[in-house]
Motif scaffolding. Sequence first.
Motif, short mmCIF file in Angstrom:
data_model
loop_
_atom_site.label_atom_id
_atom_site.label_comp_id
_atom_site.label_asym_id
_atom_site.label_seq_id
_atom_site.Cartn_x
_atom_site.Cartn_y
_atom_site.Cartn_z
N SER A 74 -4.73 -7.25 2.03
CA SER A 74 -3.12 -7.01 2.44
C SER A 74 -2.15 -8.18 2.00
CB SER A 74 -3.29 -7.01 3.85
OG SER A 74 -3.97 -5.89 4.28
N LEU A 75 -1.12 -7.78 1.68
CA LEU A 75 -0.04 -8.98 1.37
C LEU A 75 0.71 -9.18 2.86
CD1 LEU A 75 1.50 -7.20 -1.70
CD2 LEU A 75 -0.53 -8.80 -1.54
N PRO A 76 1.43 -10.41 2.83
CA PRO A 76 1.91 -11.03 3.97
C PRO A 76 2.98 -9.93 4.67
CG PRO A 76 2.69 -12.02 2.22
CD PRO A 76 1.58 -11.14 1.72
N GLY A 77 3.02 -9.82 6.15
CA GLY A 77 3.89 -9.06 6.48
C GLY A 77 3.70 -7.55 6.86
N SER A 78 2.73 -6.77 6.06
CA SER A 78 2.45 -5.55 6.27
C SER A 78 0.92 -5.29 6.03
CB SER A 78 3.31 -4.62 5.42
OG SER A 78 3.28 -3.32 5.49
N PRO A 79 0.11 -5.09 6.71
CA PRO A 79 -1.40 -4.91 6.20
C PRO A 79 -1.45 -3.52 5.68
CG PRO A 79 -1.04 -4.53 8.69
CD PRO A 79 0.06 -5.02 8.19
N ILE A 80 -2.44 -3.43 4.81
CA ILE A 80 -2.90 -2.00 4.39
C ILE A 80 -3.56 -1.17 5.14
CG2 ILE A 80 -5.31 -3.07 3.37
CD1 ILE A 80 -4.72 -1.10 0.73
N GLN A 81 -3.51 0.05 5.33
CA GLN A 81 -3.85 0.99 6.34
C GLN A 81 -5.08 1.79 5.63
OE1 GLN A 81 -2.98 0.71 9.47
NE2 GLN A 81 -1.52 -0.92 8.72
N VAL A 82 -6.09 1.03 5.49
CA VAL A 82 -7.46 1.87 5.11
C VAL A 82 -8.51 1.32 6.11
CG1 VAL A 82 -6.63 2.11 2.65
CG2 VAL A 82 -7.90 0.20 3.54
N SER A 83 -9.54 2.27 5.97
CA SER A 83 -10.87 1.68 6.91
C SER A 83 -11.60 0.91 6.22
CB SER A 83 -11.32 3.04 7.63
OG SER A 83 -11.85 3.86 6.33
N SER A 84 -11.83 0.98 5.16
CA SER A 84 -13.07 0.18 4.34
C SER A 84 -12.31 -0.60 3.05
CB SER A 84 -13.95 1.06 3.99
OG SER A 84 -15.17 0.44 3.37
N PHE A 85 -12.97 -0.88 2.25
CA PHE A 85 -12.75 -1.55 0.97
C PHE A 85 -11.78 -0.72 0.17
CE2 PHE A 85 -16.86 -3.39 2.22
CZ PHE A 85 -16.65 -4.84 2.13
N PRO A 86 -10.70 -1.15 -0.14
CA PRO A 86 -9.46 -0.12 -0.63
C PRO A 86 -10.07 0.37 -2.34
CG PRO A 86 -8.56 -2.10 0.15
CD PRO A 86 -10.03 -2.19 0.21
N THR A 87 -9.89 1.71 -2.35
CA THR A 87 -10.02 1.97 -3.71
C THR A 87 -8.78 1.50 -4.86
OG1 THR A 87 -8.64 3.86 -3.51
CG2 THR A 87 -11.19 3.99 -2.66
N HIS A 88 -8.88 1.71 -5.78
CA HIS A 88 -7.91 1.47 -6.90
C HIS A 88 -6.66 2.13 -6.51
CE1 HIS A 88 -7.82 4.62 -10.05
NE2 HIS A 88 -8.87 4.81 -9.44
N SER A 89 -6.56 3.41 -6.10
CA SER A 89 -5.40 4.37 -6.06
C SER A 89 -4.84 3.79 -4.52
CB SER A 89 -5.88 5.78 -6.05
OG SER A 89 -6.95 5.94 -5.09
N GLU A 90 -5.83 3.53 -3.56
CA GLU A 90 -5.25 3.13 -2.36
C GLU A 90 -4.27 1.85 -2.70
OE1 GLU A 90 -8.52 5.03 0.66
OE2 GLU A 90 -8.67 3.14 -0.11
N MET A 91 -4.82 0.91 -3.26
CA MET A 91 -4.30 -0.34 -3.45
C MET A 91 -2.86 0.01 -4.08
SD MET A 91 -4.55 -3.53 -2.75
CE MET A 91 -3.38 -4.81 -2.89
N ALA A 92 -2.78 0.69 -5.15
CA ALA A 92 -1.50 1.05 -5.85
C ALA A 92 -0.65 1.73 -4.81
CB ALA A 92 -1.82 2.03 -6.89
N ASP A 93 -1.05 2.71 -4.11
CA ASP A 93 -0.02 3.29 -3.16
C ASP A 93 0.52 2.33 -2.08
OD1 ASP A 93 -0.29 5.72 -4.64
OD2 ASP A 93 -1.80 6.50 -3.00
N TYR A 94 -0.43 1.39 -1.57
CA TYR A 94 -0.01 0.33 -0.84
C TYR A 94 1.18 -0.59 -1.33
CZ TYR A 94 -0.67 -4.25 1.75
OH TYR A 94 -0.34 -5.19 2.30
N LEU A 95 0.91 -0.73 -2.41
CA LEU A 95 2.10 -1.85 -3.11
C LEU A 95 3.08 -1.15 -3.23
CD1 LEU A 95 0.01 -3.72 -6.05
CD2 LEU A 95 0.42 -4.45 -3.95
N GLU A 96 3.24 0.33 -3.51
CA GLU A 96 4.46 0.81 -3.58
C GLU A 96 5.06 1.12 -2.39
OE1 GLU A 96 5.73 4.81 -6.44
OE2 GLU A 96 3.96 5.13 -4.96
N ALA A 97 4.23 1.30 -1.38
CA ALA A 97 4.74 1.30 -0.02
C ALA A 97 5.28 0.04 0.49
CB ALA A 97 3.71 1.86 1.06
N TYR A 98 4.56 -0.98 0.24
CA TYR A 98 5.17 -2.46 0.58
C TYR A 98 6.41 -2.62 -0.09
CZ TYR A 98 4.49 -7.44 1.29
OH TYR A 98 4.73 -8.81 1.70
N ALA A 99 6.74 -2.34 -1.26
CA ALA A 99 7.95 -2.55 -1.86
C ALA A 99 9.30 -1.86 -1.03
CB ALA A 99 7.99 -2.51 -3.48
N ARG A 100 8.69 -0.75 -0.80
CA ARG A 100 9.51 0.66 0.00
C ARG A 100 10.01 -0.30 1.41
NH1 ARG A 100 6.80 4.57 0.20
NH2 ARG A 100 7.10 5.18 -2.04
#
Length: 378
Positions: A74-100
């Motif tokens: 996770s990046l500072p300020g907003s944790p990634i919302q997944v239950s286990s080790f993130p997949t590459h697509s989950e990480m990609a969507d997380y970064l997009e959501a983080y910027a938003r």
Amino acid sequence: MTTERMHLVQTQADGIESISTVIIGGGQAGLVMGYHLQRHGQQFLILDAQPRIGDTWRNRWDSLRLFTPPKYSSLPGSPIQVSSFPTHSEMADYLEAYARHFDLPVRSGVRVNRLSRRDAGFRLETSDGELRAERVVIATGGYQTPVVPNFAAELAPSIRQLHSDAYRSSEQLDGTVLVVGAGNSGAEIALEATKSGHSTLLAGRHPGEIPFRIEARKARVLVPIVMFVFRRILTLDTPMGRKMRGASIEHGKPLVRTKLSDLQKAGVQRVGRVADIRDGLPVTVDGDVLEPQTVVWCTGYRSDYSWIDLPATDDHGPLITDRGVSPEAGLYFLGLEFQYAVASATIQGLDQDARFLLRAMAKQPSAHPVAAPERAAA
């Protein structure tokens, strides 16, 4: 995609946009730098060459998962919302959501073609026009241009070749597969190739492996310790860290998820380092001639700073920086391999290094000064 608050950008009398700080690169490093600049009330803009935030992760192979659980992905300020080790697509969507989520000003699909000086600041020639800035943070990381040996061109035309950068799934593989490079990417691709029914050869030096399974229960205790060591102990400030830096650059990182025993059990055949091509076929240092139908080059990447028209590198090409601070006033780097610690090029090391850059910026005379963060939080 563009997420940009237009009031952060000023247009000069000559029609050219001027921004206090431009961050080049909209991956995790650029977003972390943007997060901290925003918290300190700074005017900045993030430029990303990819069409969409997170595309660097989306373009990785289908089965790729991160090596770290959510807390450490996770990046500072907003944790990634997944239950286990993130997949590459989950990480990609997380970064997009983080910027938003933080309304970070990102211009996607904009490539910087040249960076040069203009008076006391910088001139950026981009695919979308010219920009000017007081400060520039280059957050493109060190993995930009895929590398293959020069002799790869001598392989027989009948042998299919691809770099791990272009690998997506085992459907791209034909017949006997030779994976060149036995690091984490090579080991995972070799294991996947074997499990999909291909006879698989893995060439290269074994880089070692971490002594536990990252999915095991005891990893919940060990991973925090390892992360602390990677961020705080194995750094440029310690003898152990400086020794580790040399070994990491020369030999690569140890295997994390895939173990040597996994490869052996699956039937992956280890061969010596590929040193030459003879009659269109790869030859190992031991003189063994290999006959693959597919070669996957897991031979890493090199940095490309040819677009920086500044004395930012030495005569041999490597960057000249002090923990990411260039001798060129106002120029900074984030996300470099061992920028300060083993963790620097990983998600977990970015926050620490970004805070250091903020302190460095606070010392630079500027029309838009930066308030340094609390040193205790670094």
